[in-house]
Motif scaffolding. Structure first.
Motif, mmCIF file in Angstrom:
data_model
loop_
_atom_site.group_PDB
_atom_site.id
_atom_site.type_symbol
_atom_site.label_atom_id
_atom_site.label_comp_id
_atom_site.label_asym_id
_atom_site.label_seq_id
_atom_site.Cartn_x
_atom_site.Cartn_y
_atom_site.Cartn_z
ATOM 1 N N ILE A 1 14.447 4.054 0.782
ATOM 2 C CA ILE A 1 14.249 2.620 0.626
ATOM 3 C C ILE A 1 13.303 2.090 1.698
ATOM 4 N N ARG A 2 13.519 2.494 2.952
ATOM 5 C CA ARG A 2 12.626 2.050 4.031
ATOM 6 C C ARG A 2 11.190 2.476 3.753
ATOM 7 N N SER A 3 11.026 3.705 3.305
ATOM 8 C CA SER A 3 9.697 4.233 3.027
ATOM 9 C C SER A 3 9.014 3.445 1.909
ATOM 10 N N ARG A 4 9.746 3.163 0.855
ATOM 11 C CA ARG A 4 9.150 2.443 -0.280
ATOM 12 C C ARG A 4 8.863 0.987 0.053
ATOM 13 N N LEU A 5 9.712 0.369 0.858
ATOM 14 C CA LEU A 5 9.423 -0.998 1.302
ATOM 15 C C LEU A 5 8.172 -1.009 2.188
ATOM 16 N N LYS A 6 8.036 -0.006 3.024
ATOM 17 C CA LYS A 6 6.854 0.104 3.879
ATOM 18 C C LYS A 6 5.600 0.265 3.024
ATOM 19 N N GLN A 7 5.685 1.059 1.957
ATOM 20 C CA GLN A 7 4.551 1.223 1.052
ATOM 21 C C GLN A 7 4.164 -0.111 0.417
ATOM 22 N N MET A 8 5.153 -0.907 0.029
ATOM 23 C CA MET A 8 4.879 -2.217 -0.564
ATOM 24 C C MET A 8 4.161 -3.118 0.429
ATOM 25 N N GLN A 9 4.502 -2.987 1.686
ATOM 26 C CA GLN A 9 3.918 -3.821 2.734
ATOM 27 C C GLN A 9 2.397 -3.684 2.767
ATOM 28 N N TYR A 10 1.889 -2.532 2.377
ATOM 29 C CA TYR A 10 0.450 -2.285 2.399
ATOM 30 C C TYR A 10 -0.219 -2.565 1.060
ATOM 31 N N ARG A 11 0.486 -3.270 0.180
ATOM 32 C CA ARG A 11 -0.067 -3.650 -1.123
ATOM 33 C C ARG A 11 -0.003 -5.163 -1.273
ATOM 34 N N PRO A 12 -0.904 -5.882 -0.599
ATOM 35 C CA PRO A 12 -0.824 -7.348 -0.616
ATOM 36 C C PRO A 12 -0.910 -7.948 -2.016
ATOM 37 N N ALA A 13 -1.631 -7.329 -2.916
ATOM 38 C CA ALA A 13 -1.724 -7.869 -4.276
ATOM 39 C C ALA A 13 -0.355 -7.819 -4.961
ATOM 40 N N LEU A 14 0.394 -6.768 -4.705
ATOM 41 C CA LEU A 14 1.737 -6.655 -5.270
ATOM 42 C C LEU A 14 2.640 -7.742 -4.692
ATOM 43 N N LEU A 15 2.573 -7.934 -3.390
ATOM 44 C CA LEU A 15 3.388 -8.960 -2.754
ATOM 45 C C LEU A 15 2.997 -10.348 -3.249
ATOM 46 N N ASP A 16 1.703 -10.584 -3.419
ATOM 47 C CA ASP A 16 1.242 -11.859 -3.968
ATOM 48 C C ASP A 16 1.790 -12.070 -5.379
ATOM 49 N N ALA A 17 1.866 -10.999 -6.142
ATOM 50 C CA ALA A 17 2.387 -11.097 -7.515
ATOM 51 C C ALA A 17 3.862 -11.490 -7.517
ATOM 52 N N PHE A 18 4.626 -10.983 -6.565
ATOM 53 C CA PHE A 18 6.037 -11.366 -6.477
ATOM 54 C C PHE A 18 6.163 -12.865 -6.238
ATOM 55 N N LEU A 19 5.322 -13.398 -5.369
ATOM 56 C CA LEU A 19 5.345 -14.835 -5.104
ATOM 57 C C LEU A 19 4.838 -15.619 -6.318
ATOM 58 N N ALA A 20 3.764 -15.155 -6.932
ATOM 59 C CA ALA A 20 3.196 -15.842 -8.098
ATOM 60 C C ALA A 20 4.216 -15.916 -9.240
#
Length: 92
Positions: free
Chosen positions: A62-81
Motif C-alpha cells: 500500500i505504501r509503495s502504491r501510494l508513493k507511485q500515485m504521488q508521482y502522477r499529478p494528472a491522476l491526483l488532479d483527476a481525483f479532485l476533478a
C-alpha cells in the motif's frame, strides 16, 4: 465529517493560526466530495488479486502504491476533478 476533533475548539484555534489555510465544512457524509475516496478506490482495485503473507507485507504494498500515485499529478488532479471541487479560491 463533523467528528468532534475536526470541529472542536482546538481545531478552530489551529485553523485560526494559519492564515494561509482555507477550510470548507462539507456535509457529514459526502464521499462524492472527498477526493481521498477516489484514491482509496483506485488503490483497492489494484489489490484484488494480491495475497500478502502478512499485514506488514500488505502495508508495504500500500505504501509503495501510494508513493507511485504521488508521482502522477494528472491522476491526483483527476481525483479532485471527479468531486467537482476546485483549488482555485478565486472561483469560490
Amino acid at each position: 465529517d463533523n467528528v468532534n476533533t475536526h470541529v472542536g475548539a482546538r481545531m478552530r484555534r489551529l485553523i485560526e493560526t494559519r492564515p494561509w489555510l482555507t477550510v470548507f465544512r462539507l456535509p457529514t457524509y459526502a464521499p462524492e466530495l472527498n477526493p481521498v475516496e477516489s484514491v482509496w478506490s483506485h488503490l483497492k482495485r489494484g489489490l484484488g488479486n494480491l495475497a500478502p503473507c502478512t499485514l506488514a507485507d500488505l502495508a508495504q504494498v500500500i505504501r509503495s502504491r501510494l508513493k507511485q500515485m504521488q508521482y502522477r499529478p494528472a491522476l491526483l488532479d483527476a481525483f479532485l476533478a471527479h468531486t467537482g471541487l476546485t483549488t482555485d479560491l478565486r472561483s469560490t
